[in-house]
Design a protein around this motif. Structure first.
Motif, short mmCIF file in Angstrom:
data_model
loop_
_atom_site.label_atom_id
_atom_site.label_comp_id
_atom_site.label_asym_id
_atom_site.label_seq_id
_atom_site.Cartn_x
_atom_site.Cartn_y
_atom_site.Cartn_z
N LEU A 42 0.99 -1.37 0.08
CA LEU A 42 0.05 -0.06 0.08
C LEU A 42 1.01 1.26 0.01
O LEU A 42 0.60 2.50 -0.24
CB LEU A 42 -0.93 0.18 1.37
N GLY A 43 2.08 1.13 0.25
CA GLY A 43 3.12 2.21 0.47
C GLY A 43 4.49 2.12 1.19
O GLY A 43 4.54 1.05 1.88
N GLN A 44 5.30 2.77 0.87
CA GLN A 44 6.77 2.44 1.25
C GLN A 44 7.39 3.72 1.02
O GLN A 44 7.42 4.32 -0.27
CB GLN A 44 7.53 1.15 0.44
N ASP A 45 8.51 4.03 1.94
CA ASP A 45 9.54 4.99 1.71
C ASP A 45 10.66 4.38 2.69
O ASP A 45 10.68 3.23 3.04
CB ASP A 45 9.09 6.46 2.03
N TYR A 46 11.62 5.16 2.98
CA TYR A 46 12.65 4.94 3.60
C TYR A 46 12.45 4.44 5.16
O TYR A 46 13.18 3.55 5.73
CB TYR A 46 13.91 5.81 3.71
N THR A 80 -4.05 -4.97 7.91
CA THR A 80 -3.16 -3.94 7.29
C THR A 80 -2.09 -3.85 8.38
O THR A 80 -2.29 -3.57 9.49
CB THR A 80 -3.98 -2.69 7.32
N VAL A 81 -0.90 -4.01 7.92
CA VAL A 81 0.40 -4.13 8.68
C VAL A 81 1.32 -2.62 8.19
O VAL A 81 1.42 -2.34 7.10
CB VAL A 81 1.31 -5.34 8.29
N GLU A 82 1.60 -1.87 9.39
CA GLU A 82 2.47 -0.62 9.08
C GLU A 82 3.62 -0.84 9.84
O GLU A 82 3.53 -1.04 11.16
CB GLU A 82 1.56 0.48 9.34
N PHE A 83 4.71 -0.75 9.18
CA PHE A 83 6.34 -0.69 10.10
C PHE A 83 6.58 0.95 9.78
O PHE A 83 6.54 1.48 8.61
CB PHE A 83 7.11 -1.80 9.34
N SER A 84 7.02 1.16 10.92
CA SER A 84 7.76 2.69 10.86
C SER A 84 9.24 2.61 11.61
O SER A 84 9.18 1.96 12.65
CB SER A 84 7.04 3.48 11.40
N PHE A 85 10.19 3.27 11.23
CA PHE A 85 11.08 3.45 11.75
C PHE A 85 11.49 4.87 12.40
O PHE A 85 11.23 5.71 11.71
CB PHE A 85 12.33 3.33 10.70
#
Length: 118
Positions: free
Chosen positions: A21-25, A79-84
């Motif tokens: 659904l979306g990706q960035d760094y 819906t899985v969201e990973f964030s750094f």
């Protein structure tokens, strides 16, 4: 389950499907459909600064196979969201740079004043 893939894309077999659904760094958002509760592995370096949510609820990011990220999923669509978020690390690095340049400036000033007296 535990399929590895390099870039977010659609993957499917009889037990699961994954779509990006979306990706960035610093973040990744996926829609994952599973027939049963599963552990989803992501081929990306684990760090304690990775956070995750599953269906909007905070979820533990486990270290998988000693180096990668994994998160537990319930059966069905998630819906899985990973964030750094490195926490205070950028501030600590900024402070270290500030202190380094401050000491360098004071050192240069002391040398200049010492030569002025000579």
């Amino acid at each position: 389950f535990g399929q590895f893939f390099e870039r977010p894309q659609a993957l499917a077999n009889g037990d699961f499907s994954v779509s990006a659904l979306g990706q960035d760094y610093n973040s990744l958002k996926l829609r994952i459909q599973t027939k049963r509760a599963s552990l989803f592995f992501w081929k990306d370096a684990w760090s304690p600064y990775w956070k995750a949510t599953v269906n909007g609820q905070s979820a533990k990011v486990a270290k998988a196979m000693g180096a990668f990220k994994a998160v537990a999923l319930p059966a069905g669509e998630s819906t899985v969201e990973f964030s750094f978020s490195p926490g205070a690390l950028p501030y600590a690095l900024g402070l270290a740079h500030l202190l380094f340049f401050s000491f360098a400036a004071f050192g240069a000033l002391a040398l200049w004043k010492g030569r002025e007296k000579s």
